[in-house]
Scaffold this active site. Structure first.
Site, PDB file in Angstrom:
ATOM      1  N   ASP A 231       3.720  32.082   1.187  1.00 31.46           N
ATOM      2  CA  ASP A 231       4.791  32.153   0.398  1.00 31.46           C
ATOM      3  C   ASP A 231       6.101  32.749   0.941  1.00 31.46           C
ATOM      4  OD1 ASP A 231       3.620  31.173  -1.841  1.00 31.46           O
ATOM      5  OD2 ASP A 231       2.467  32.798  -2.349  1.00 31.46           O
TER       6      ASP A 231
ATOM      7  N   ASP B 270       5.099  31.945  -9.684  1.00 35.25           N
ATOM      8  CA  ASP B 270       3.698  31.426  -9.714  1.00 35.25           C
ATOM      9  C   ASP B 270       2.917  31.694 -11.052  1.00 35.25           C
ATOM     10  OD1 ASP B 270       1.400  30.756  -8.528  1.00 35.25           O
ATOM     11  OD2 ASP B 270       0.882  32.491  -7.440  1.00 35.25           O
TER      12      ASP B 270
ATOM     13  N   LYS C  98     -15.831  23.490  -1.007  1.00 37.43           N
ATOM     14  CA  LYS C  98     -15.103  23.453  -2.474  1.00 37.43           C
ATOM     15  C   LYS C  98     -13.662  23.420  -2.177  1.00 37.43           C
ATOM     16  CE  LYS C  98     -14.698  28.612  -3.432  1.00 37.43           C
ATOM     17  NZ  LYS C  98     -14.753  29.191  -2.156  1.00 37.43           N
TER      18      LYS C  98
ATOM     19  N   ASP D  94       2.648  35.580  -3.635  1.00 41.25           N
ATOM     20  CA  ASP D  94       1.554  36.776  -3.051  1.00 41.25           C
ATOM     21  C   ASP D  94       0.781  36.490  -1.733  1.00 41.25           C
ATOM     22  OD1 ASP D  94       0.004  34.532  -3.806  1.00 41.25           O
ATOM     23  OD2 ASP D  94      -1.048  35.736  -5.446  1.00 41.25           O
TER      24      ASP D  94
END
Length: 1148
Positions: free
Chosen positions: A842, A503, A631, A838
């Site tokens: 995942d 990542d 957002k 994390d």
């Protein structure tokens, strides 16, 4: 309780409903009928206590015509009370409750949706699963007597134990009173919670929030189990047979007594040593658990703080978010689409919805309880802790709390196979020689004794203790490098890694994000106050809207556990993710965010997820109207907007606006900045009011036609040391791929900064410049490519092969599902894949990979559960350190095994000569044990302390299918080369000893039955000139000297063997002699040999005698020869071409 009364009309229930976030629709599949008057009904009324409001209300059982099926149903009241802060769906009695005789499900009408039917069937399945689990009768927990007695009769009852909990069925007011906590019933987020003093009082009363470990296996049982291993059993049987042989023939079998005693001493010593080393290893792993202790967000003294989960107490108000492990049994008082994984408790594989509603009297089936140890998969919630530690549900059900057996690892399987192979070889040789012995004129006592000797010679008694020592040392080294390993044997898997899918955020970068640029009013503004002219203007209407979204559509808060008033804003600790922390700190510099948020209370929220790639929140404006703030990924946000704000005015988005947006976005992303799009929408006050039931599943609110406000970009600089670590990986033959959710340009920029991409122009740049499709270009190994997630689903096998043939790859804008696909594609190519992650999403990729690496700081509990190792500092460099340790441990074990096996040939060949050639045996069983567990023991252990070879991280990853722990090349080097040279030195001493007394090799051929080993032997004279006649006693003395000389030769040449196994590629002179344990081992070897041969009493016990000094000198050239030839071999390994067949043949 009011009396029962009959009525033909339905009964309304007064249900608290103060939370506008909750949808009032019945969505649990219990009572799906919109119109009850479609059916003939027979109504009966029973009393139940409605747990969400604390009022006694009535439910009716409806018996459906033709079926005789009864069901309980409830209608919700439109009245609103301040007790719960959420609406309540249907309440039903559990099948397991004694007050209900039977419950059957109603017939489903034709118009009933398939979705509801699926939910209904799933709930029935869950009920049956729970009932079956309790029918099995879980074992009583050792944590408390009361829980043990409660479960004692679990096998004969069908109901859930009554002492689990009843807190789900009481009102919020009663719950707050019971646990002496302060809850804001209108807005639980603003609750005061417990005071610090009260929390300390409860902690002292109830103890820490941790399960009492299940009753450990008694130490004496663990110790006894050490004696039941395959190697110890073989030695124990040998010792017993030795005692039997001595008892049957004390005169001839005198040595059998000594052999039996030594065998049992060996067993006791090795098992005791192994026991203490295993206990030490367990202690180390327990220490590791403390390094990865979990924390929980809790509201105390009116402040949201983060504390160790073990100091939580009942009454604490906790905040649960996706990815968290539920820290205790909690009663949900506010839920934002929380779903939990209850598989560890109920076996239900699908995530279960959690709401503030009491939907069942059975605590395991109701929706308003979440249980200790389960995992939050999605959404978030606020809850009150109702049980901690052993008083939790899983603490009372001991059989469910037990952990599963750890999965086997490749190295563990190889070691087990090695032990089995050696044992089979030892037993086969022993039985073969036993048959040969009885078929010839050999005394049966010698046949038995020497068969035991053959088996003992092949058993690597010190192998398992050596493995344990090596693992313990590796564990400590890994801890110093901030790597927590759940199973030490998985470290070697990391050493075999060929591909690392890393990542970006927090692993390759520092995860310390800062807002650096803003884009609004079609202009890029700097957030650096030292910028010359383009610093943002706080008075701009568009900026104020951008500020509002950044502050409100944000779940992160400052950590108020410590006083941070005097700390600069950028250095203050926050509770939340890095991106939102950056926005929070940016906004705080302009205006106090907490006070700003109080002006615009949040009514509804959808957290960011990898599917939507946006976050949404609904707020109440100062004039009572509602507005929506959003957002997320800029390309997603701009696509759901129909207008754009410029200079405070809204305009329809046209191609010019989109072109400006795209150019600015690419410009900022190309600088390595992470961009977030901001959008806003004023909601229609006629439809959307403060009590409107927003629902994330129904999406009964606008998610399109928004107004695009602008962009904020964040910079997360690369971690120091990461470029060097990636370069080390490349030198080690490991491909490092970036797999991120960021924009391709941002990902490519960071990849170039850290060294994943080393070329100036990627294949994407070339394809764009030439205006051709990416896959029309030729994919050369030294080129780089950036693959966006939107492309992955349409790739063919050939295109995947093209991509994965490259060394420089970046996958951008990928979802967790796509990350899983990437891992699978790499594994199909034969790669050992390590994955970093994390988030909760995942976990599939972490589980699928050969080695999952979770982040210790930013990683969710779900990710840590799924991973094999945890990076305590979230640093990519720690992975590289783990790779090196994995290679080192493999090297160490390989060296130890090679050295251990090299004694087998010189130990077994004397018995071959005795049984087949009938020569006097050159080495007794006692002296074999002196070598294996005396002179050899410390040198074998010393390899665990050997430093890494300088070439370790420049080798290619090992091929797990070809380069085995015990390979054919290792066996040939150990048995054929090292073993043969040792035999040569030993038999030289052996034959020269007989020659000193006039016996040639032919004189001792085929004589063992008549001479030297026969206590009643006739006088015997050698054929050499000057030979004398020796009687039986003198013959025995000569054989004793020959055996001592053979033993001394083996010990001394094994010094050369130990030096030959010290390195696999480096010269021993380059490697140096800094390993003091190895140096001490060499000195100990020679010292023990001197003691065994020269110290009176000891030499008699071990069957040795004093010999001439020349027999100490003759083996030395053989040891030097071994070292010299090995140095030549190592020189050729270092200098021959890597593809040379000869080089591959001599490199074990």
């Amino acid at each position: 309780m009011s009396s029962l009364r009959n009525s033909k009309s339905s009964v309304d229930f007064n249900v608290s409903n103060t939370d506008p976030h909750q949808n009032n629709n019945n969505d649990n599949g219990i009572n799906p009928f919109a119109d009850e008057h479609h059916y003939e009904e027979k109504k009966q009324y029973t009393e139940i206590e409605l747990g969400t409001s604390g009022q006694i209300s009535k439910s009716r059982s409806t018996e459906m015509n033709g079926l005789g099926i009864s069901t309980s149903s409830m209608k919700k009241s439109k009245s609103i009370e301040g007790g719960l802060g959420a609406s309540t769906s249907s309440m039903k009695k559990s099948k397991s409750m004694d007050s209900v005789e039977f419950i059957q499900e109603p017939q489903i009408p034709l118009y009933f949706s398939m979705v509801k039917e699926k939910e209904r069937r799933r709930e029935l399945k869950l009920r049956k699963r729970i009932k079956k689990k309790f029918k099995k009768g879980p074992k009583p927990s050792v944590s408390s007597p009361e829980s043990a007695s409660a479960l004692a009769n679990a096998s004969v009852i069908e109901s859930i134990p009554s002492d689990l909990t009843s807190d789900h069925a009481i009102s919020i007011e009663d719950l707050a009173s019971k646990y002496q906590t302060n809850i804001n019933f209108q807005n639980p987020k603003n609750s005061y919670g417990l005071s610090s003093e009260k929390a300390e009082e409860f902690l002292e009363r109830d103890g820490r929030n941790a399960l009492t470990p299940t009753k450990p296996t008694p130490k004496w049982v663990k110790y006894v189990k050490e004696y039941l291993g395959l190697f110890p059993l073989m030695l124990e049987i040998g010792g017993i047979l030795s005692f039997i042989a001595y008892g049957l023939d004390k005169e001839v079998g005198g040595d059998s007594l000594y052999l039996g005693i030594i065998l049992w001493i060996v067993v006791i010593v090795t098992c005791t040593f192994s026991y203490f080393q295993t206990a030490k290893s367990a202690s180390v792993m327990e220490g590791f658990k403390k390094l990865a202790s979990s924390s929980t967000k809790v509201i105390r003294d009116g402040q949201l703080i983060e504390i160790d989960s073990e100091i939580l107490v009942v009454g604490d108000i906790v905040v649960i978010r996706a990815g968290d492990k539920i820290p205790a049994d909690i009663r949900i008082i506010l839920s934002n689409h929380l779903k939990v994984d209850n598989s560890s408790l109920t076996g239900e594989s699908e995530p279960q919805t959690r709401t503030p509603n009491c939907t069942d009297e059975n605590p395991l089936e109701t929706q308003n309880l979440a249980f200790y140890g389960t995992l939050a998969c999605a959404g978030d919630a606020i809850g009150v802790i109702i049980a901690t530690g052993d008083r939790t549900t899983i603490g009372k059900i001991a059989s469910l709390a037990s952990k599963s057996k750890p999965a086997s690892t490749p190295m563990k399987r190889e070691i087990q196979q090695f032990i089995k192979a050696i044992s089979i070889v030892a037993i086969t040789l022993g039985l073969t020689f036993l048959v040969i012995g009885f078929s010839r004129k050999v005394q049966w006592i010698y046949v038995v004794i020497f068969t035991i000797g053959v088996i003992v010679s092949q058993v690597p008694e010190g192998m398992l203790p050596t493995l344990t020592v090596t693992l313990n040392i590796t564990a400590k080294r890994m801890a110093r490098k901030n790597v927590l390993v759940k199973n030490l044997l998985t470290v070697e898997t990391l050493g075999s890694t060929k591909t690392i899918a890393s990542d970006k955020t927090g692993t390759l970068t520092q995860n310390i994000m800062t807002v650096v640029h803003l884009w609004y009013d079609e202009t890029v503004y700097s957030c650096n106050s030292l910028a010359a002219s383009n610093f943002f203007n706080t008075k701009s209407t568009t900026f104020q809207r951008l500020f509002m979204i950044s502050a409100l559509c944000n779940r992160t808060v400052f950590d108020k556990g410590t006083n941070q008033e005097d700390i600069p804003i950028q250095q203050r600790k926050t509770i939340g993710d890095a991106s939102e922390s950056a926005l929070l700190k940016f906004c705080e510099q302009i205006e106090n965010v907490e006070q700003f948020r109080d002006k615009y209370p949040k009514l509804f929220e959808i957290p960011f997820n990898s599917l939507n790639k946006w976050q949404l929140s609904v707020h109440e404006d100062t004039d009572g109207t509602l507005f929506l703030a959003m957002k997320g990924a800029p390309e997603r946000i701009i696509n759901i907007c129909s207008k754009i704000m410029i200079n405070g005015e809204e305009h329809d988005i046209n191609s010019s606006h989109l072109d400006n947006f795209q150019k600015s976005y690419e410009f900022l992303a190309g600088k390595g900045e992470r961009a977030l799009g901001m959008a806003f929408l004023q909601l229609d006050p006629k439809i959307y009011t403060a009590d409107y039931p927003f629902d994330a599943d129904e999406k009964n609110f606008p998610t399109s036609g928004l107004v695009f406000i602008g962009l904020t970009t964040l910079m997360d600089p690369p971690r120091p040391g990461v470029p060097e670590a990636i370069q080390t990986c490349k030198e080690a033959g490991i491909r490092v791929m970036m797999v991120t959710g960021d924009h391709p340009l941002t990902a490519a920029s960071i990849a170039k900064q850290v060294g994943i991409i080393e070329v100036d122009e990627t294949l994407n740049d070339k394809a764009k410049a030439q205006n051709v499709d990416l896959f029309d270009l030729e994919f050369a190994p030294d080129q780089a490519v950036v693959i966006p997630g939107s492309m992955l689903d349409d790739l063919t096998h050939e295109q995947w092969d093209k991509i994965l043939s490259l060394k420089q790859i970046v996958f951008a804008r990928t979802s967790p599902e796509q990350k899983l696909i990437i891992v699978e594609k790499c594994q199909k190519r034969g790669d050992i894949v390590a994955v970093t992650g994390d988030g909760v999403n995942d976990s599939p990729a972490l589980k699928k990979s050969d080695l999952g690496c979770a982040m210790g700081i930013t990683g969710s509990e779900v990710a840590k559960e799924a991973a094999s190792i945890v990076l305590l500092d979230d640093n990519f460099s720690s992975i590289v350190a783990g790779v090196e340790e994995g290679r080192i441990i493999f090297d160490k074990l390989k060296k130890s095994i090679c050295y251990t096996l090299s004694s087998n040939i010189p130990e077994v060949l004397p018995f071959f000569c005795f049984f087949v050639l009938q020569m006097p045996v050159a080495l007794s069983g006692i002296l074999i044990l002196c070598i294996d567990l005396g002179t050899d023991l410390l040198p074998v252990f010393s390899y665990a302390y050997e430093a890494s070879e300088s070439e370790m991280m420049k080798r290619k990853p090992r091929d797990v299918k070809k380069d085995r722990l015990v390979s054919l090349k290792l066996a040939l080097f150990s048995y054929v080369w090292l073993g043969t040279v040792q035999c040569a030195a030993g038999f030289l001493n052996y034959f020269l000893t007989f020659r000193d007394y006039g016996f040639s090799p032919s004189d001792i051929y085929n004589v063992s039955s008549d001479y030297f080993m026969n206590t009643k032997a006739e006088p015997y004279q050698g054929s050499l000139p000057g030979a004398q006649v020796y009687d039986a006693k003198e013959q025995a003395d000569i054989l004793l000297k020959a055996q001592t000389a053979y033993f001394v030769a083996i010990v001394l040449t094994r010094v050369g063997a130990a030096l030959s196994c010290k390195t696999r590629k480096n010269s021993i002179f380059v490697q140096g002699f800094r390993n003091n344990v190895f140096n001490a081992g060499i000195i100990t070897m020679i010292s023990l040999a001197l003691i065994i041969v020269h110290v009176p009493g000891i030499r008699v016990f071990f069957g040795c005698t004093i010999i001439s000094y020349k027999y100490w000198l003759l083996p030395l050239p053989f040891a030097v020869f071994l070292v010299t030839v090995n140095e030549i071999r190592l020189y050729m390994i270092r200098n021959l071409p890597k593809k040379s067949k000869f080089r591959k043949m001599i490199h074990w």
